[in-house]
Write an enzyme that holds these catalytic residues in place. Structure first.
Site, PDB file in Angstrom:
ATOM      1  N   ASP A 218       0.864  -1.191   0.000  1.00  0.00           N
ATOM      2  CA  ASP A 218       0.000   0.000   0.000  1.00  0.00           C
ATOM      3  C   ASP A 218       0.900   1.240   0.000  1.00  0.00           C
ATOM      4  OD1 ASP A 218      -2.203   1.863   0.612  1.00  0.00           O
ATOM      5  OD2 ASP A 218      -3.346   0.052   0.969  1.00  0.00           O
ATOM      6  N   HIS A 241       2.238   2.037  -3.154  1.00  0.00           N
ATOM      7  CA  HIS A 241       1.287   2.963  -3.779  1.00  0.00           C
ATOM      8  C   HIS A 241       1.775   4.409  -3.711  1.00  0.00           C
ATOM      9  CE1 HIS A 241      -2.317  -0.056  -3.410  1.00  0.00           C
ATOM     10  NE2 HIS A 241      -1.283  -0.549  -4.058  1.00  0.00           N
TER      11      HIS A 241
END
Ligand SMILES: *[C@@H]1O[C@H](CO)[C@@H](O)[C@H](O)[C@H]1NC(C)=O
Length: 392
Positions: A218, A241
């Protein structure tokens, strides 16, 4: 030249100073308090008893964790303490229980709250999250998972040379803290592990993240509501991310984000590079005085992105407009390659358009050719060479 006698006096004084500095710090070795380095015996009690002694002491304390693997359940190191100088010096590895259900419903595995002056130096934290990720991927009902290392309502925290592996959920969370320095932190989890954010900061001021390497599933760093005076420098991100301000504007009443500097960062194969995102719904939130400087993008899907229409699962927001006000955001010396044609995307709120967005010396390519920039409700200026051509 100084005479030999004064040199001797000087060096004696020096030796004395070093000795007395060490002598004032009391050391508790967790192994002497019953912790076992075999990775199997629950050592939580030994750590808590070291903490109780450290917290009650008025002198600086070192809690020493020798080499080896120490199994810990979810544990809370609580203040306020008499002490404002407690150092965990960790030579070994702290291991979470291999059965993810043991800590999977706790918010945090290792948690500090209401402390002042805590340092964590070295060590590996092994969250053993892979089985929980597999459970989540299978669609079965699973616990949400624990954050590996959490700090809440604490001041003057230092974390250096720490390695965090395979967290169940977030790796490190800083919430409600002031003056936090992280240096030389390494986070490692697989690129498809769910919600394993590297470092999450919210409701905190004066947080510094330096010289760190984050590979995860993430956000490498996520910056939540109420963050101010955050400095991030020399960080490598990927897989992951990217570095994200947001999600902001989830709540109607929300504290803003201001004065964030992100400089000298590298993104390798990440989903995003430098991102600001907000929910598409009403909120008092904001993001302002943000500087993104000296970033290298290597095959990044969305190198520069502001997305104010975030609405996961299209629930609770479709058709609504973000109330989050975004202004004074500078992108300076950003270059490299985009993995998609749109390398720069400013998708702002129609009610509160992004303002004072500045692009300076930005060069992003797509398959060695010109990439595209798209703007919606975004105002600002471009200076120096800017490729793709600015749409501001
Ligand atoms: C912005 O934050 C930095 C630390 O990241 C701090 O040194 C500086 O004083 C802050 N600026 C303002 C105007 O508060």
């Amino acid at each position: 030249m100084a005479n030999p006698r004064s040199l001797i006096v000087l060096s004696l004084a020096f030796v004395f100073m070093i000795n007395s500095a060490l002598a004032t710090a009391v050391t508790y070795n967790v192994a002497s308090l019953g912790a076992k380095a075999n990775g199997k015996t629950d050592s939580t009690k030994a750590f808590l008893s070291a903490w109780a002694k450290a917290c009650a002491s008025v002198k600086p304390v070192v809690i020493y964790v020798p080499a080896g693997r120490f199994l810990l359940r979810n544990v809370v190191f609580s203040g306020p303490c008499k002490n404002n100088a407690i150092t965990f010096r960790i030579a070994g590895t702290l291991v979470a229980p291999s059965n993810y259900r043991v800590i999977g419903n706790a918010d945090n595995w290792i948690f500090f709250q209401h402390v002042n002056g805590v340092t964590i130096s070295g060590g590996i934290l092994d969250g053993q999250g892979t089985a929980l990720w597999a459970c989540k991927a299978s669609g079965k009902s699973c616990p949400s998972g624990a954050t590996t290392l959490g700090f809440s309502n604490s001041n003057n925290i230092k974390v250096s040379g720490l390695i965090s592996l395979n967290s169940q959920m977030f790796h490190i969370v800083v919430n409600g803290c002031h003056n936090v320095k992280m240096d030389g932190v390494r986070v490692s989890a697989s690129g498809n592990s769910p919600n394993t954010d590297g470092i999450h900061v919210q409701m905190s001021s004066g947080v510094t993240i330096l010289n760190s390497k984050i590979a995860t599933g993430d956000d490498c760093v996520s910056i939540g509501p109420g963050t101010s005076n955050l400095w991030i420098e020399n960080v490598a991100c990927g897989p992951g991310h990217g570095i994200s301000i947001g999600s902001l504007g989830k709540d109607q009443q929300e504290a803003g984000v201001q004065n964030v500097t992100v400089k000298t960062v590298t993104f390798t194969g990440t989903q995003n590079g430098l991102r600001i995102k907000s929910w598409g719904r009403p909120s008092t939130g904001f993001a302002r005085n943000i500087l993104f400087q000296h970033a290298v993008m290597i095959n990044v899907q969305n190198p520069i992105v502001i997305d104010q229409n975030y609405c996961p699962g299209k629930k609770g927001c479709p058709g609504q407009v973000s109330g989050v006000r975004i202004s004074d955001v500078t992108y300076q010396d950003i270059h490299g390659s985009s993995a998609t044609e749109v390398a720069v995307k400013f998708d702002c709120s129609s009610k509160y358009p992004c303002s004072k967005i500045r692009l300076e010396n930005v060069k992003l390519t797509y398959k060695n050719q010109v990439a595209v920039a798209t703007c919606s409700h975004a105002g600002g200026t471009a200076a120096g060479m800017v490729q793709p051509t600015s749409c501001l």
